[in-house]
Design a protein around this motif. Structure first.
Motif, mmCIF file in Angstrom:
data_model
loop_
_atom_site.group_PDB
_atom_site.id
_atom_site.type_symbol
_atom_site.label_atom_id
_atom_site.label_comp_id
_atom_site.label_asym_id
_atom_site.label_seq_id
_atom_site.Cartn_x
_atom_site.Cartn_y
_atom_site.Cartn_z
ATOM 1 N N THR A 1 43.166 32.472 31.100
ATOM 2 C CA THR A 1 41.873 31.788 31.034
ATOM 3 C C THR A 1 42.072 30.287 31.158
ATOM 4 O OG1 THR A 1 40.947 33.530 29.646
ATOM 5 C CG2 THR A 1 39.806 31.411 29.638
ATOM 6 N N LEU A 2 41.303 29.706 32.057
ATOM 7 C CA LEU A 2 41.321 28.256 32.248
ATOM 8 C C LEU A 2 40.035 27.664 31.687
ATOM 9 C CD1 LEU A 2 42.600 28.096 35.954
ATOM 10 C CD2 LEU A 2 43.940 28.016 33.832
ATOM 11 N N GLY A 3 40.172 26.682 30.818
ATOM 12 C CA GLY A 3 39.007 25.957 30.321
ATOM 13 C C GLY A 3 38.507 25.009 31.393
ATOM 14 N N VAL A 4 37.185 25.001 31.608
ATOM 15 C CA VAL A 4 36.626 24.196 32.704
ATOM 16 C C VAL A 4 35.441 23.370 32.204
ATOM 17 C CG1 VAL A 4 37.371 25.894 34.426
ATOM 18 C CG2 VAL A 4 35.047 26.032 33.496
ATOM 19 N N ALA A 5 35.191 22.276 32.905
ATOM 20 C CA ALA A 5 34.083 21.396 32.532
ATOM 21 C C ALA A 5 32.764 21.917 33.084
ATOM 22 C CB ALA A 5 34.338 19.980 33.043
ATOM 23 N N ASP A 6 32.799 22.495 34.275
ATOM 24 C CA ASP A 6 31.577 22.965 34.947
ATOM 25 C C ASP A 6 31.864 24.361 35.488
ATOM 26 O OD1 ASP A 6 29.668 23.548 37.036
ATOM 27 O OD2 ASP A 6 29.097 21.434 37.002
ATOM 28 N N LEU A 7 31.330 25.364 34.801
ATOM 29 C CA LEU A 7 31.670 26.752 35.144
ATOM 30 C C LEU A 7 31.249 27.117 36.567
ATOM 31 C CD1 LEU A 7 32.908 29.361 33.940
ATOM 32 C CD2 LEU A 7 30.587 30.041 33.320
ATOM 33 N N SER A 8 30.095 26.621 36.978
ATOM 34 C CA SER A 8 29.597 26.951 38.311
ATOM 35 C C SER A 8 30.495 26.354 39.400
ATOM 36 C CB SER A 8 28.159 26.443 38.440
ATOM 37 O OG SER A 8 27.724 26.581 39.762
ATOM 38 N N LYS A 9 30.836 25.092 39.241
ATOM 39 C CA LYS A 9 31.705 24.448 40.246
ATOM 40 C C LYS A 9 33.091 25.086 40.264
ATOM 41 C CE LYS A 9 29.587 19.852 40.404
ATOM 42 N NZ LYS A 9 29.682 18.463 39.899
ATOM 43 N N ALA A 10 33.631 25.383 39.086
ATOM 44 C CA ALA A 10 34.971 25.985 39.020
ATOM 45 C C ALA A 10 34.958 27.380 39.647
ATOM 46 C CB ALA A 10 35.449 26.055 37.570
ATOM 47 N N THR A 11 33.873 28.121 39.419
ATOM 48 C CA THR A 11 33.766 29.462 40.000
ATOM 49 C C THR A 11 33.744 29.392 41.519
ATOM 50 O OG1 THR A 11 32.626 30.270 38.024
ATOM 51 C CG2 THR A 11 32.347 31.551 40.045
ATOM 52 N N THR A 12 32.974 28.456 42.044
ATOM 53 C CA THR A 12 32.914 28.291 43.500
ATOM 54 C C THR A 12 34.268 27.884 44.067
ATOM 55 O OG1 THR A 12 30.588 27.679 43.369
ATOM 56 C CG2 THR A 12 31.772 27.029 45.363
ATOM 57 N N PHE A 13 34.932 26.983 43.365
ATOM 58 C CA PHE A 13 36.263 26.540 43.809
ATOM 59 C C PHE A 13 37.219 27.729 43.923
ATOM 60 C CE2 PHE A 13 40.621 25.329 42.649
ATOM 61 C CZ PHE A 13 40.900 24.374 43.609
ATOM 62 N N TYR A 14 37.289 28.545 42.875
ATOM 63 C CA TYR A 14 38.248 29.655 42.902
ATOM 64 C C TYR A 14 37.825 30.773 43.846
ATOM 65 C CZ TYR A 14 41.550 27.711 39.693
ATOM 66 O OH TYR A 14 42.517 26.919 39.152
ATOM 67 N N GLU A 15 36.535 30.937 44.012
ATOM 68 C CA GLU A 15 36.081 31.918 45.007
ATOM 69 C C GLU A 15 36.593 31.518 46.386
ATOM 70 O OE1 GLU A 15 31.866 32.405 45.111
ATOM 71 O OE2 GLU A 15 31.999 34.198 46.374
ATOM 72 N N THR A 16 36.553 30.224 46.671
ATOM 73 C CA THR A 16 37.015 29.732 47.968
ATOM 74 C C THR A 16 38.531 29.849 48.096
ATOM 75 O OG1 THR A 16 35.203 28.146 47.953
ATOM 76 C CG2 THR A 16 37.011 27.729 49.501
ATOM 77 N N VAL A 17 39.246 29.374 47.085
ATOM 78 C CA VAL A 17 40.705 29.310 47.195
ATOM 79 C C VAL A 17 41.323 30.701 47.154
ATOM 80 C CG1 VAL A 17 42.813 28.471 46.097
ATOM 81 C CG2 VAL A 17 40.809 26.986 46.252
ATOM 82 N N LEU A 18 40.793 31.564 46.287
ATOM 83 C CA LEU A 18 41.392 32.890 46.115
ATOM 84 C C LEU A 18 40.797 33.926 47.056
ATOM 85 C CD1 LEU A 18 41.544 32.957 42.214
ATOM 86 C CD2 LEU A 18 43.426 32.495 43.792
ATOM 87 N N ALA A 19 39.713 33.565 47.734
ATOM 88 C CA ALA A 19 39.066 34.496 48.661
ATOM 89 C C ALA A 19 38.763 35.831 47.978
ATOM 90 C CB ALA A 19 39.929 34.700 49.917
ATOM 91 N N THR A 20 38.365 35.753 46.722
ATOM 92 C CA THR A 20 38.077 36.945 45.922
ATOM 93 C C THR A 20 36.732 36.733 45.230
ATOM 94 O OG1 THR A 20 40.436 37.257 45.489
ATOM 95 C CG2 THR A 20 38.914 38.380 44.012
ATOM 96 N N PRO A 21 35.815 37.690 45.323
ATOM 97 C CA PRO A 21 34.510 37.489 44.684
ATOM 98 C C PRO A 21 34.631 37.482 43.170
ATOM 99 C CG PRO A 21 34.682 39.705 45.580
ATOM 100 C CD PRO A 21 35.910 38.969 46.029
ATOM 101 N N PRO A 22 34.130 36.459 42.509
ATOM 102 C CA PRO A 22 34.170 36.441 41.051
ATOM 103 C C PRO A 22 33.104 37.361 40.475
ATOM 104 C CG PRO A 22 33.069 34.486 41.856
ATOM 105 C CD PRO A 22 33.497 35.260 43.070
#
Lengths: 146, 146
Positions: free
Chosen positions: B10-31
């Protein structure tokens, strides 16, 4: 080109030998020390690796400071199969030298969870939850909602 | 009672929406956002989860501070299949908003590696190494030494 997998989590440690012994005890998995200066614990799914903190910082960039304070912002989790396993694993970690941050207890979302900090202050949650199950190979799964 | 698996990071994040979009893009995996307040990215092996930093600290203990400075002491790694994949993944992370801490380059141990920091400063190494191979299910393996 996909990056569909987290392959290794590396924890920076102050004393590689002590940290290796700690994780060998808690994870009940033999570590691999055949690479000088790094311990690989080849867990199924994603490995854990242990590396001296200063060397890890230097590996990222000279800009990364060697000190830290406050909350790292990262937690590692082990999803257990039942509440009793949560209790037993937290107790095993405590016996190996971990600091129990939160004694195993019911959570607001219907689960049962405790936290410990390892010898270097890295946080682990040991948790059971009613929405989780496991694939045949041991991977975590969400139960079907239907 | 064994704890043979790291199930979630688990990674603590400042903005859950932005972090989710970032990882969706980088990991190419639907959150999976069906749980209020937490994002699960159900990668094979070990999941990644994203959770607001203050909530994560509070979940561990009231004693855990909400701020941090310096080096967290934790890195996440993706072992890639070849050097070109290291370059491509680091570039994809940069395009998604990551800060490249170390441009992909040869390492002293015979590998090829780069690092990026995600939107919240969590470090990822993207790495290829000649001693690594992969099981059929995608898990990382050390090559036989024989």
């Amino acid at each position: 080109m996909k990056i569909p997998r987290l392959t290794v989590v590396t924890l920076g440690v102050a004393d590689l030998s002590k940290a290796t012994t700690f994780y060998e005890t808690v994870l009940a998995t033999p570590p691999n020390n055949s690479f000088a200066g790094v311990t690989f614990i080849e867990l199924p799914g994603t490995w854990l690796s242990l590396y001296p903190l200063a060397a890890l910082a230097k590996d990222i960039s000279p800009e990364v400071p060697l000190v830290h304070s406050g909350f790292s912002g990262v937690t590692l989790a082990h999803n257990a199969r039942c509440r009793d396993d949560v209790i037993a694993i937290i107790e095993r970690a405590r016996s190996a030298g971990a600091c129990v941050m939160k004694a195993p207890q019911e959570t607001f979302w219907g689960g049962f969870s405790g936290y410990f900090a390892d010898l270097d202050g890295h946080y682990w949650e040991v948790v059971w939850g009613p929405m989780f199950t496991f694939a045949e190979n041991g991977e975590l799964r969400l139960k079907d909602k239907g």
